[in-house]
Design an enzyme around this catalytic site. Structure first.
Site, PDB file in Angstrom:
ATOM      1  N   GLN A  59     -36.917 -16.568  29.620  1.00  6.37           N
ATOM      2  CA  GLN A  59     -35.608 -16.489  29.012  1.00  6.37           C
ATOM      3  C   GLN A  59     -34.906 -17.827  28.730  1.00  6.37           C
ATOM      4  OE1 GLN A  59     -36.899 -15.016  31.878  1.00  6.37           O
ATOM      5  NE2 GLN A  59     -36.220 -12.855  31.856  1.00  6.37           N
TER       6      GLN A  59
ATOM      7  N   ARG B 268     -31.347  -7.538  28.714  1.00  5.60           N
ATOM      8  CA  ARG B 268     -31.226  -7.968  30.517  1.00  5.60           C
ATOM      9  C   ARG B 268     -29.977  -8.968  30.527  1.00  5.60           C
ATOM     10  NH1 ARG B 268     -30.654 -12.678  28.690  1.00  5.60           N
ATOM     11  NH2 ARG B 268     -30.752 -13.301  30.781  1.00  5.60           N
ATOM     12  N   GLY B 269     -29.878  -9.539  31.741  1.00  8.04           N
ATOM     13  CA  GLY B 269     -28.606 -10.052  32.090  1.00  8.04           C
ATOM     14  C   GLY B 269     -27.752  -9.125  32.787  1.00  8.04           C
ATOM     15  N   ALA B 270     -27.079  -9.511  33.929  1.00  6.52           N
ATOM     16  CA  ALA B 270     -26.502  -8.558  34.772  1.00  6.52           C
ATOM     17  C   ALA B 270     -25.478  -7.769  34.159  1.00  6.52           C
ATOM     18  CB  ALA B 270     -26.122  -9.372  36.084  1.00  6.52           C
TER      19      ALA B 270
ATOM     20  N   ARG C 276     -33.667  -0.668  37.238  1.00  2.98           N
ATOM     21  CA  ARG C 276     -33.782  -2.141  37.798  1.00  2.98           C
ATOM     22  C   ARG C 276     -33.076  -2.242  38.884  1.00  2.98           C
ATOM     23  NH1 ARG C 276     -33.987  -7.251  34.163  1.00  2.98           N
ATOM     24  NH2 ARG C 276     -35.080  -7.778  36.103  1.00  2.98           N
TER      25      ARG C 276
ATOM     26  N   ASN D 115     -30.638 -14.499  42.021  1.00  3.74           N
ATOM     27  CA  ASN D 115     -30.507 -14.746  40.551  1.00  3.74           C
ATOM     28  C   ASN D 115     -31.899 -14.667  40.269  1.00  3.74           C
ATOM     29  OD1 ASN D 115     -29.270 -15.206  38.154  1.00  3.74           O
ATOM     30  ND2 ASN D 115     -29.704 -17.367  38.237  1.00  3.74           N
ATOM     31  N   LYS D 116     -32.282 -14.999  39.180  1.00  2.00           N
ATOM     32  CA  LYS D 116     -33.417 -15.083  38.586  1.00  2.00           C
ATOM     33  C   LYS D 116     -34.377 -16.112  39.433  1.00  2.00           C
ATOM     34  CE  LYS D 116     -34.970 -13.639  35.733  1.00  2.00           C
ATOM     35  NZ  LYS D 116     -35.651 -12.220  35.814  1.00  2.00           N
TER      36      LYS D 116
ATOM     37  N   ASP E 123     -27.205 -12.228  39.643  1.00  5.59           N
ATOM     38  CA  ASP E 123     -27.302 -10.786  39.553  1.00  5.59           C
ATOM     39  C   ASP E 123     -26.465 -10.115  40.491  1.00  5.59           C
ATOM     40  OD1 ASP E 123     -29.767 -12.365  38.131  1.00  5.59           O
ATOM     41  OD2 ASP E 123     -29.719 -10.169  37.260  1.00  5.59           O
TER      42      ASP E 123
END
Lengths: 356, 356
Positions: A196, A46-48, A89, A247-248, A237
Site C-alpha cells: 500500500q 481498504r483503510g479503516a 474483515r 494498524n498495518k 485500524d
C-alpha cells in the site's frame, strides 16, 4: 485534491479498485452486497474509515434489495446482510461502528413505511461520508501544527485519501501542512505484502507535489539511525480504551524503532476508529491473511510454492510507544487511560458497536 | 547437503545464477573477468565469502588470460584486473581480502616462470575455497551449541550454502544443529528488495528438511512481541575492530528489535569477513543500489515509475546490540574491542587487504 475513493452513484456503490493502482485507475460498481463484501475482503477498498463507509453503503444496498413489506421481515433481511458484511474483515472497528449505526437508525424508524426507512438509511450513509470528510479536515488541522519546515517524516501503509472519504488521516496531516506552505519530505515504507505504501501512498503524495521517497520496510531503522527521519505519522485500524493501537503490520516495529531513536510517533485516527469496549490491544482480533500474499508479489511468485507463511495483516502498538493520538476532537497524550476518557465523552456513541 | 555455489571447472568459473532461484536452477560459466564482474554486481553470486571466492577465481582467470612473458608485465596485467574486480561491490570485505591475498601470492613468487605462477595462483584460489569450507564447518560446530530443542530462530537474508563454498555461516549453524538432532523452527525474513530470504534461504532450509516459515520483513517485531522467536542468527559482510557489523539492510532493525525484546542476537562470520584496519562501523562503505530494485520486484513494477528511492544494500549493527560473534576460531563476546584482539592474533593476515 482528494480522490473519490468510494461513493454512491446511480443507486450503486462506486469504488476505486485499489489493487490496480498506481498502474491502472479503474472503478468497480457494486450493486449487491456480495460484490461489495469481496471488494472489502480482497482490499479493492481498504483503510479503516473507507471500510466503514463501504459497510454503511452496503447496508443501503441490502435495504434496497429487500422485498419485505413490513418492518419485521425488512429488519430480518437487513440483519442478515449486516452480519454478512461484518464477516468481511475483523480488525478495523470502523466497519462494525458503521454497521451498528445503520442498524440503530433502521430500528429507530421502525414505525415508518419501508420505502421511507430506505431513504433514511441512504441519508445516514451519506451523513457518515460527510462526517468522515469533516473529521479528516479537522484531524489534518490539528496534526498540521506538528509539522515544521525541514521535517523528514516517515509513514507506513496508506492513511490517505484512498483510506477515507476525503484526504486521509496520517497523510491528511501532510496534505494540510503542505497547503499551509510547510516544506518537508516524506519517506514511505513500501508495506509488504500488499504494498500500500509503494502503490498508493507514493501515488497520492506525488500527485500533491510532496517530496516522497520510497524505501523497503527494513530500511526505516537505518534512516532513523542516520538522523534522516524526525517524525512518524501513521493511521489506525482500531484504538483501545488505553490507547493501544492496531494498524498495518510493521507499525509496531516502527514504534519500537522510533522509541529507540527518540523520534516522535504519532497516530492519526477519527473517533470512529476507537473501541472503548476493549481495555487494551490484547482484545483486538488480528486478521491473518492468505499465504499467497507473502509467497507472491502482485501475482508473481517469489518463494518456493509450498513454503509455510505467517501473514498477520496488523500488529498492535502499545500506548507507551505513542507520542500522541490526533483525532478530530483534538490531540490526546499520555496517560491515554485518562485523556481518552475525555474523548469518549466528546463524541463517542458506544451503542453503535455490536457486530464485532 | 551444501550446493556447489561457485567452483573452478574446465579452466572456467562456474556459478549458480542466484537471481533465478528458487524457480530455475541454472549455472553461469565465466571465462573472462567482465562476465564475472557482472555476476558479482548483479547478485548472480552474492554472500560475503562467496564473493571473496569469486574474486580469487577471477584473479586466476585474469592471470591465465595474460600474454605477458615477464613478471613486470604479468603483474601489471594482474593488478589492472584486480582493481577492476574490486570495483564490483564495495561493502563485503572478503572480496578485498581474497584479491589482496592473491596479489601477495603472485608477488611472493615473482622469481618463478609465469606459467608456474599461474599454477600457484590457481592452487591458492582452491585453497581459499577449501579454507572457506573448513571454516563454515567450524563456525557451524561452535554455533550449533547455542541451538536448543524447541528454539524458534529468526534469520535475515541468506547466510547459507549459496553465500559460501560450503553450508554457510548463519544457516550453517542451523544445518549442523539439525544434523545433531536438534528440533527447532526457523522464521525467514523475505529480505526486500532482492528477496534473498524468500528465494534462497527458504529453499535451502526446506531442502534440508528444516521447519521454515516465511515472513515479510516488517513482521519480525510482532513475532518477537508474541514470544514466537527466541534467537536470531545472521551473517556479516564486514566486521570492524570493535565488533560493529555491516550486513544486509534490515539487520540493524532486527538487532534493535531483538534488544527491545531481550532476544539474543548472534552474528556468524569467518575471519575473512573481519576488517581490523577500521575502528568502527562508521568506516564501512555502504553500497547504494539501483532504484529499480525497490520500484520493482523481480522485474514487475510495483510503484510509480518515477518515484524517488533510497536503496542502501546494507546497514551497520553497533557492537553493543550483538550478543556474540561466532567465528571459526570460537565464540567472541563483549567487550569486542578486547575479545576481537585475541581473534586477530589467532588468524588474521592484515597485509592481505589493500584493494578497498
Amino acid at each position: 485534491m482528494p480522490v473519490e475513493t468510494i461513493s454512491w452513484k446511480n443507486k450503486k456503490v462506486r469504488l476505486i479498485d485499489q489493487t490496480l493502482l498506481p498502474h491502472r485507475f479503474k472503478y468497480i460498481i457494486c450493486d449487491d452486497i456480495r460484490t461489495l463484501w469481496k471488494a472489502i475482503r480482497t482490499l479493492q477498498v481498504r483503510g479503516a474509515p473507507a471500510i466503514g463507509i463501504a459497510g454503511a453503503l452496503g447496508v443501503v444496498l441490502a435495504a434496497n434489495s429487500s422485498k419485505a413489506k413490513r418492518f419485521g421481515g425488512f429488519f430480518k433481511d437487513l440483519n442478515r446482510s449486516i452480519k454478512f458484511l461484518a464477516s468481511s474483515r475483523p480488525t478495523a472497528i470502523n466497519l462494525f461502528w458503521a454497521l451498528g449505526r445503520m442498524e440503530c437508525v433502521a430500528k429507530a424508524n421502525n414505525d415508518k413505511p419501508i420505502s421511507e426507512i430506505k431513504k433514511i438509511l441512504l441519508k445516514e450513509a451519506l451523513k457518515i461520508i460527510d462526517e468522515d470528510k469533516a473529521s479528516c479536515r479537522r484531524m489534518a488541522r490539528y496534526g498540521a501544527k506538528l509539522v515544521k519546515n525541514g521535517d523528514a517524516i516517515l509513514t507506513h501503509c496508506n492513511a490517505g485519501g484512498l483510506a477515507t472519504a476525503d484526504y486521509g488521516t496520517g497523510l491528511g496531516v501532510l496534505f494540510e501542512a503542505k497547503r499551509r506552505g510547510r516544506h518537508f519530505k516524506v519517506y514511505v515504507d513500501e508495506t509488504r505484502p500488499m504494498l500500500q505504501g509503494a502503490r498508493l501512498t507514493t501515488w497520492e503524495l506525488m500527485h500533491d507535489g510532496i517530496d516522497a521517497t520510497l524505501i523497503c520496510d527494513n530500511t526505516a531503522a537505518s534512516l532513523m539511525e542516520k538522523g534522516k527521519v524526525n517524525k512518524i505519522f501513521v493511521g489506525a485500524d482500531r484504538v483501545a480504551r488505553n490507547g493501544d493501537t492496531a494498524n498495518k503490520i510493521g507499525t509496531y516495529s516502527l514504534a519500537v524503532l522510533a522509541n529507540h531513536h527518540r523520534i516522535p510517533f504519532y497516530v492519526v485516527a477519527p473517533v470512529s476508529s476507537f473501541d472503548f469496549r476493549i481495555k487494551s490491544g490484547k482484545d483486538i482480533p488480528i486478521e491473518e491473511r492468505d499465504a499467497k500474499e507473502v509467497r507472491s508479489v502482485l501475482g508473481r511468485v517469489i518463494a518456493p510454492k509450498n513454503v509455510k507463511v505467517y501473514n498477520p495483516a496488523f500488529d498492535v502498538t502499545p500506548n507507551e510507544l505513542i507520542t500522541a493520538i490526533i483525532t478530530e476532537k483534538g490531540i490526546f497524550r499520555k496517560p491515554y487511560v485518562l485523556s481518552l476518557r475525555k474523548l469518549r465523552k466528546l463524541g463517542y456513541r458506544d451503542e453503535n458497536k455490536r457486530y464485532r
